[in-house]
Motif scaffolding. Structure first.
Motif, PDB file in Angstrom:
ATOM      1  N   ASN A   9     -12.272  12.856  -1.489  1.00  0.00           N
ATOM      2  CA  ASN A   9     -12.873  11.530  -1.612  1.00  0.00           C
ATOM      3  C   ASN A   9     -14.270  11.554  -0.988  1.00  0.00           C
ATOM      4  OD1 ASN A   9     -12.571  11.217   1.208  1.00  0.00           O
ATOM      5  ND2 ASN A   9     -10.547  10.277   0.953  1.00  0.00           N
ATOM      6  N   LEU A  68      -8.379   6.526   4.065  1.00  0.00           N
ATOM      7  CA  LEU A  68      -7.509   5.793   3.148  1.00  0.00           C
ATOM      8  C   LEU A  68      -6.937   4.568   3.855  1.00  0.00           C
ATOM      9  CD1 LEU A  68      -5.604   8.752   1.487  1.00  0.00           C
ATOM     10  CD2 LEU A  68      -7.449   7.406   0.497  1.00  0.00           C
ATOM     11  N   ALA A  69      -6.988   3.433   3.196  1.00  0.00           N
ATOM     12  CA  ALA A  69      -6.473   2.204   3.782  1.00  0.00           C
ATOM     13  C   ALA A  69      -6.013   1.271   2.672  1.00  0.00           C
ATOM     14  CB  ALA A  69      -7.556   1.518   4.612  1.00  0.00           C
ATOM     15  N   VAL A  70      -5.089   0.420   2.995  1.00  0.00           N
ATOM     16  CA  VAL A  70      -4.609  -0.586   2.061  1.00  0.00           C
ATOM     17  C   VAL A  70      -4.717  -1.934   2.745  1.00  0.00           C
ATOM     18  CG1 VAL A  70      -2.619  -1.423   0.758  1.00  0.00           C
ATOM     19  CG2 VAL A  70      -3.007   1.034   0.996  1.00  0.00           C
ATOM     20  N   TYR A  71      -5.271  -2.902   2.050  1.00  0.00           N
ATOM     21  CA  TYR A  71      -5.378  -4.260   2.567  1.00  0.00           C
ATOM     22  C   TYR A  71      -4.687  -5.209   1.596  1.00  0.00           C
ATOM     23  CZ  TYR A  71      -9.039  -2.131   5.402  1.00  0.00           C
ATOM     24  OH  TYR A  71      -9.733  -1.318   6.256  1.00  0.00           O
ATOM     25  N   LEU A  77      -1.546  -5.668   0.762  1.00  0.00           N
ATOM     26  CA  LEU A  77      -0.347  -5.253   0.041  1.00  0.00           C
ATOM     27  C   LEU A  77       0.884  -5.851   0.711  1.00  0.00           C
ATOM     28  CD1 LEU A  77       0.949  -3.436  -2.171  1.00  0.00           C
ATOM     29  CD2 LEU A  77       1.052  -1.648  -0.428  1.00  0.00           C
ATOM     30  N   GLU A  78       1.696  -6.517  -0.072  1.00  0.00           N
ATOM     31  CA  GLU A  78       2.944  -7.068   0.447  1.00  0.00           C
ATOM     32  C   GLU A  78       4.095  -6.307  -0.180  1.00  0.00           C
ATOM     33  OE1 GLU A  78       3.310 -11.275   0.185  1.00  0.00           O
ATOM     34  OE2 GLU A  78       1.169 -11.550   0.502  1.00  0.00           O
ATOM     35  N   VAL A  79       4.942  -5.749   0.644  1.00  0.00           N
ATOM     36  CA  VAL A  79       6.106  -5.009   0.166  1.00  0.00           C
ATOM     37  C   VAL A  79       7.333  -5.877   0.403  1.00  0.00           C
ATOM     38  CG1 VAL A  79       7.499  -2.932   0.434  1.00  0.00           C
ATOM     39  CG2 VAL A  79       5.006  -2.807   0.680  1.00  0.00           C
TER      40      VAL A  79
END
Length: 142
Positions: A96, A133-136, A138-140
């Protein structure tokens, strides 16, 4: 002479379509150090042709590190064949922009064990790439 033109090529970046040119362009725009990379595209090439293009890039530049876009992509498969033929060649796949920026910005020593310094630069860049790497949002739901 500018810093950019004085810096030797450190690595080949290979990928699908214009991936390599694009990501190197981003490195150049942000750091001014895009010249430490040479792009190779797999566009219109079979596996043997990709392997040949990357081998020529390595021979022309003296680079020993190859960055590719996809772990199971054709560029990676070609480089995996090259690595078997060229001990000391390093493949990093799934790259990346953060990883390439870190690699480009590291100042490698000109004395001492150059290969160890290069390998440490690769490892540091890989760690930076993973950490970016990051995730904002996100609802699991379980």
């Amino acid at each position: 002479m500018s810093e950019q033109t004085a810096m030797p090529v450190r690595a080949v970046v290979a990928g699908h379509g214009q991936f390599a040119v694009g990501i190197i362009s981003a490195v150049e725009q942000i750091t001014g150090r895009g010249a430490v990379f040479v792009p190779v595209s797999n566009a219109g090439l079979c596996l043997d042709d990709i392997q040949g293009a990357i081998a020529r890039a390595l021979d022309d530049t003296g680079a020993q590190v190859i960055f590719t876009d996809l772990p199971a992509g054709s560029c990676t498969m070609a480089v995996r064949r090259l690595v078997r033929e060229r001990p000391g060649t390093v493949l990093v796949t799934g790259i990346n922009l953060s990883l390439l920026l870190d690699f480009a910005m590291q100042d490698l020593p000109t004395d001492g064990d150059a290969q160890t310094a290069l390998h440490m630069a690769v490892q540091t860049a890989v760690e930076r790439g993973r950490a970016s790497l990051a995730v904002y949002g996100l609802e699991v739901r379980t």
